[in-house]
Design an enzyme around this catalytic site. Sequence first.
Site, PDB file in Angstrom:
ATOM      1  N   GLU A   7       7.686  13.510  -7.078  1.00 12.14           N
ATOM      2  CA  GLU A   7       8.916  13.853  -6.354  1.00 12.14           C
ATOM      3  C   GLU A   7      10.166  13.796  -7.211  1.00 12.14           C
ATOM      4  O   GLU A   7      10.994  14.701  -7.174  1.00 12.14           O
ATOM      5  CB  GLU A   7       9.141  12.896  -5.155  1.00 12.14           C
ATOM      6  CG  GLU A   7       8.156  13.040  -4.036  1.00 12.14           C
ATOM      7  CD  GLU A   7       7.057  12.011  -4.164  1.00 12.14           C
ATOM      8  OE1 GLU A   7       6.440  11.704  -3.163  1.00 12.14           O
ATOM      9  OE2 GLU A   7       6.799  11.520  -5.292  1.00 12.14           O
ATOM     10  N   ASP A  80       4.079  10.634  -3.547  1.00 13.85           N
ATOM     11  CA  ASP A  80       3.966   9.281  -2.988  1.00 13.85           C
ATOM     12  C   ASP A  80       2.728   9.108  -2.096  1.00 13.85           C
ATOM     13  O   ASP A  80       2.251  10.071  -1.485  1.00 13.85           O
ATOM     14  CB  ASP A  80       5.222   8.949  -2.175  1.00 13.85           C
ATOM     15  CG  ASP A  80       6.422   8.673  -3.067  1.00 13.85           C
ATOM     16  OD1 ASP A  80       6.209   8.359  -4.256  1.00 13.85           O
ATOM     17  OD2 ASP A  80       7.563   8.783  -2.590  1.00 13.85           O
ATOM     18  N   ASP A  82       2.039   8.225   0.868  1.00 17.73           N
ATOM     19  CA  ASP A  82       2.236   8.130   2.316  1.00 17.73           C
ATOM     20  C   ASP A  82       2.205   9.523   2.922  1.00 17.73           C
ATOM     21  O   ASP A  82       1.936  10.515   2.237  1.00 17.73           O
ATOM     22  CB  ASP A  82       3.549   7.411   2.642  1.00 17.73           C
ATOM     23  CG  ASP A  82       4.775   8.137   2.092  1.00 17.73           C
ATOM     24  OD1 ASP A  82       4.609   9.205   1.469  1.00 17.73           O
ATOM     25  OD2 ASP A  82       5.899   7.636   2.275  1.00 17.73           O
ATOM     26  N   GLU A  84       4.606  11.507   4.026  1.00 20.80           N
ATOM     27  CA  GLU A  84       5.575  12.446   3.458  1.00 20.80           C
ATOM     28  C   GLU A  84       5.139  12.905   2.073  1.00 20.80           C
ATOM     29  O   GLU A  84       5.302  14.073   1.709  1.00 20.80           O
ATOM     30  CB  GLU A  84       6.959  11.798   3.402  1.00 20.80           C
ATOM     31  CG  GLU A  84       7.577  11.511   4.755  1.00 20.80           C
ATOM     32  CD  GLU A  84       7.774  12.751   5.603  1.00 20.80           C
ATOM     33  OE1 GLU A  84       8.307  13.740   5.080  1.00 20.80           O
ATOM     34  OE2 GLU A  84       7.377  12.728   6.781  1.00 20.80           O
ATOM     35  N   TYR A 303       5.084   0.423  -3.844  1.00 19.74           N
ATOM     36  CA  TYR A 303       5.698   1.403  -2.959  1.00 19.74           C
ATOM     37  C   TYR A 303       6.323   0.724  -1.746  1.00 19.74           C
ATOM     38  O   TYR A 303       5.726  -0.152  -1.128  1.00 19.74           O
ATOM     39  CB  TYR A 303       4.659   2.428  -2.520  1.00 19.74           C
ATOM     40  CG  TYR A 303       5.263   3.637  -1.867  1.00 19.74           C
ATOM     41  CD1 TYR A 303       6.227   4.395  -2.513  1.00 19.74           C
ATOM     42  CD2 TYR A 303       4.871   4.027  -0.584  1.00 19.74           C
ATOM     43  CE1 TYR A 303       6.794   5.498  -1.917  1.00 19.74           C
ATOM     44  CE2 TYR A 303       5.421   5.141   0.021  1.00 19.74           C
ATOM     45  CZ  TYR A 303       6.381   5.879  -0.654  1.00 19.74           C
ATOM     46  OH  TYR A 303       6.945   6.976  -0.061  1.00 19.74           O
ATOM     47  N   ARG A 305       7.468   1.958   1.238  1.00 15.54           N
ATOM     48  CA  ARG A 305       7.303   2.446   2.612  1.00 15.54           C
ATOM     49  C   ARG A 305       5.889   2.132   3.057  1.00 15.54           C
ATOM     50  O   ARG A 305       4.950   2.878   2.770  1.00 15.54           O
ATOM     51  CB  ARG A 305       7.596   3.951   2.702  1.00 15.54           C
ATOM     52  CG  ARG A 305       9.062   4.271   2.484  1.00 15.54           C
ATOM     53  CD  ARG A 305       9.380   5.733   2.707  1.00 15.54           C
ATOM     54  NE  ARG A 305      10.808   5.982   2.542  1.00 15.54           N
ATOM     55  CZ  ARG A 305      11.392   6.284   1.391  1.00 15.54           C
ATOM     56  NH1 ARG A 305      10.656   6.394   0.288  1.00 15.54           N
ATOM     57  NH2 ARG A 305      12.687   6.487   1.317  1.00 15.54           N
ATOM     58  N   HIS A 350      -1.905   0.719   2.982  1.00 17.46           N
ATOM     59  CA  HIS A 350      -1.264   0.445   1.704  1.00 17.46           C
ATOM     60  C   HIS A 350      -0.957  -1.042   1.579  1.00 17.46           C
ATOM     61  O   HIS A 350      -0.912  -1.779   2.548  1.00 17.46           O
ATOM     62  CB  HIS A 350       0.036   1.236   1.573  1.00 17.46           C
ATOM     63  CG  HIS A 350      -0.145   2.704   1.774  1.00 17.46           C
ATOM     64  ND1 HIS A 350      -1.016   3.450   1.026  1.00 17.46           N
ATOM     65  CD2 HIS A 350       0.419   3.559   2.662  1.00 17.46           C
ATOM     66  CE1 HIS A 350      -0.972   4.704   1.434  1.00 17.46           C
ATOM     67  NE2 HIS A 350      -0.118   4.796   2.425  1.00 17.46           N
TER      68      HIS A 350
END
Length: 936
Positions: A7, A80, A82, A84, A303, A305, A350
């Site tokens: 990203e 990432d 997740d 998103e 990470y 989130r 996670h």
Amino acid sequence: MNIVIVESPAKAKTINKYLGSGYKVLASYGHVRDLPPKDGSVLPEEDFKMSWAVDSKSQKRLSDIASAVKDADRLILATDPDREGEAISWHVLEVLKKKKLLKDKKVERVVFNAITKNAILEAMQNPREIDEPLVDAYLARRALDYLVGFTLSPVLWRKLPGARSAGRVQSVALRLVCQRENEIEDFVSEEYWSILANLTTPAQDAVQARLTKFDGKKLQKLDIKNEQQATAIRTMLENASFKVSSVESKPQKRNPFAPFTTSTLQQEASRKCGFAAARTMQVAQGLYEGVTIGGETTGLITYMRTDGVQIAQEAIHSARSVIGKQFGDRYVPEKPRFYSSKAKNAQEAHEAIRPTDLSRHPRDVAKYLDPDAARLYELIWKRTIASQMESAVLERTTVDIDATSGGQTAQLRATGSVVRFDGFLTLYQEGRDDEEDEDSRRLPAMNKDDVLARTGIEANQHFTEPPPRYTEATLVKKMEELGIGRPSTYAATLQTLRDRGYVVQDKKRLVPQDKGRLVTAFLEGFFERYVEYDFTAALEDQLDKISAGDLDWKKVLRDFWNPFHEICDEVIKRSNTEVLDALNEILSAHVFPDKGDGTDPRKCPKCETGRLSLKVSRYGAFVGCSNYNKDKKDGKIPNEDPPHCDYTRQVSATGDGADEAAGDGPKVLGVDPETGLEVSLRTGRFGPYVQLGEEAKPKRSSLPRGWSPSDIDLEKALQLLSLPRDVGPHPEDGKMITAGLGRFGPFVHHDSTYANLDGPEEVFSVGINRAVTLLAEKRAKGGGRRGAAKPLKELGEHPDGGAINVYSGRYGPYVKWEKINATLPKDSKPEEVTLEQAVELVNAKAQAKGKTKKAAPKKAAAKKTGGKATDGAAKGVLKDFGAHPDGGEMSLRDSGRLGIRLKWDKKFIPLGKDVDPDKLTFEDAVSIVNAQKATG
């Protein structure tokens, strides 16, 4: 060559170092596609077909990615770990597939939880395919949020002007804040008393005990209700003897807290660092992407989130090693600790948030970080280490004391805790949202049958308090408990509530505004199901099942959309009167509170015959009288018709100094000595203001921002009414400099230049020297209106009338006539341009733009022909809608070859093919402008 997509450019730079020359790492800069903010981006009637758009910035980045992929052997999607991140990889893949660039190329998806060399190299050895269920969950969420926003928001705009938007999670979070405010307003405080005895032991040590029983009856917190009861008990105790009846000590264990999830990190960072949720995530993002230490960029935390509370085995071993070295072996528990989340809807795929290397002490990395990052890293490090430390051991002692006097008896209790082994408490204690004091007093030694001496008896009066308003931390905690939203959305949800003006933050507490309470009341009245906590949590459960592959995402959308769409269609057909009647009922306690004297709270205080009701305008909601009659106000109906009453006030029926809002009418401050007219303080639909006299068009002045109505006296009111004030003539041209209050705050003005002042008070004190300096600084920065530009050369009159001159512009010199600007040829010098040359240039420009040589008069309205202007008035105003609720005039314009466009402020917005200009309403115009604003 292997192409890797991540990203952010910071990640790309770091990862490229780790992977070496055989890899090229490119950044997508977040999402590369999104649903365009307009109707038709999601089509329920076409099985929820979604149309994706790429903005200009993303287009360039996708082009760079496509060029690199053309000559690559392998594409590695490393966004990432997740939902998103999975969606970004999917979007990139879809774009490349459409460009047919993936023939014979290997495509892999890799994920890593930390930006460290080991984590990245290990991820590269364990590739997988795109997680389709996770992408489906993303598509379902995106479609749901779009459908709710673009279906419900227009209903709000039409039925509740001034409302900005509604959202699937946003509206439920707002309801929580508003509901708490209702609880506070409905709260009735109760008086109660507490009785404390101050005693001494045989060894002369002081001890304080609280009354728990009286005459054999166990007392609860609120049982002693008045001073009379309290005095009787105190009198008895002042004549009583005291003896210890029992002493009990029990060991207690206190276990450490789990490592941070996204929500618990936001909560604790709010309590201990004072960070807003958005700031916490911003700082955490920087720690995750890493800093340069020893010449190498390394991620400092995993990470950020996540709602998982477990950490990897190697991290557990590392934590235990650090604990043993820094605190000693007795702080290392016999077995590692494992945690599971109690939060509703938690998915623990996670790791929790932890440092990537637990041996990296906060003091060692602080020199590489800014203060906020250092504080957050230390918080994460301490929480992670403490989570693997030994439990604290406390000893809680309870001493019961009998009191006797004559035939009466009472029992008191003293409690205290002693830390026998501090365990994890030596490193970390969680912050608290309230001010409760955990009883950690240490009691002196006492034995059964010890006689205690009395030194004093206290009888203290208390009043119960309403529940506290939410802070960001407590609201996030509540949302997580209810299963509303996901950890990654909390910060954005809270920011949206503030941006929309639905809530404000006061001393960290979230206070709902009238606008927010009206929206909540409207949704509770007409869309109750969709703001229910259980319904929203159940929908989150379904979305989680989609990501697990257990549920079809389009079935979830169908089950949601069909009844939701029907309700929206039904509500939009309801009359505004019906909507306002419902809101009057729902918000009656807030808008029309009981006066306490038995009178009707909705009786108009001005005309005394009308009833107060909520009303709406393009500027939002306000309270007005039922006898309001616009036609009579405009002189269009005779006097014998029903009386006209122009009473209005803000929605809130209470406020500092808002006497009129409380139903008592204007507050007279005194008499103006110059005119003899009364000066009054009032509250209207746009807030508090002062007024001079009662004439048809009296002089008024709004209170500047930061001024409280309760602080306004006659002197301040007269100062406001005296504005604008003359500061003095400008030394260069003798023109007067004035000071005043405007839409954008306090200012000084000269000719066509406005310069801001530091605060409202400076309007009344600014002198000529300060004003001249501010104006000069503003002009040096390019301030002033465009109309103030001086021509480089005045050429004379155009043959069709009107001056024609040469000006200097940002793109070079040009000639201007009426509204026509024509750039000079590159080889022309402004000072050498003749009138004939200028006329030729502007005429050619006018013809190219579809204008006649003679420009239309500036104020002439365009003639309509089938909804379009005639050629002679190509830029004429077809329809004037007035001001947008957020400011800026709106009008419908025919822009010649560009077609009919909506002009808002200084922007021109093209209309969609399905928009009929002749039928365009004010609400439609607001909707189009809001959609444009959403795109930035």
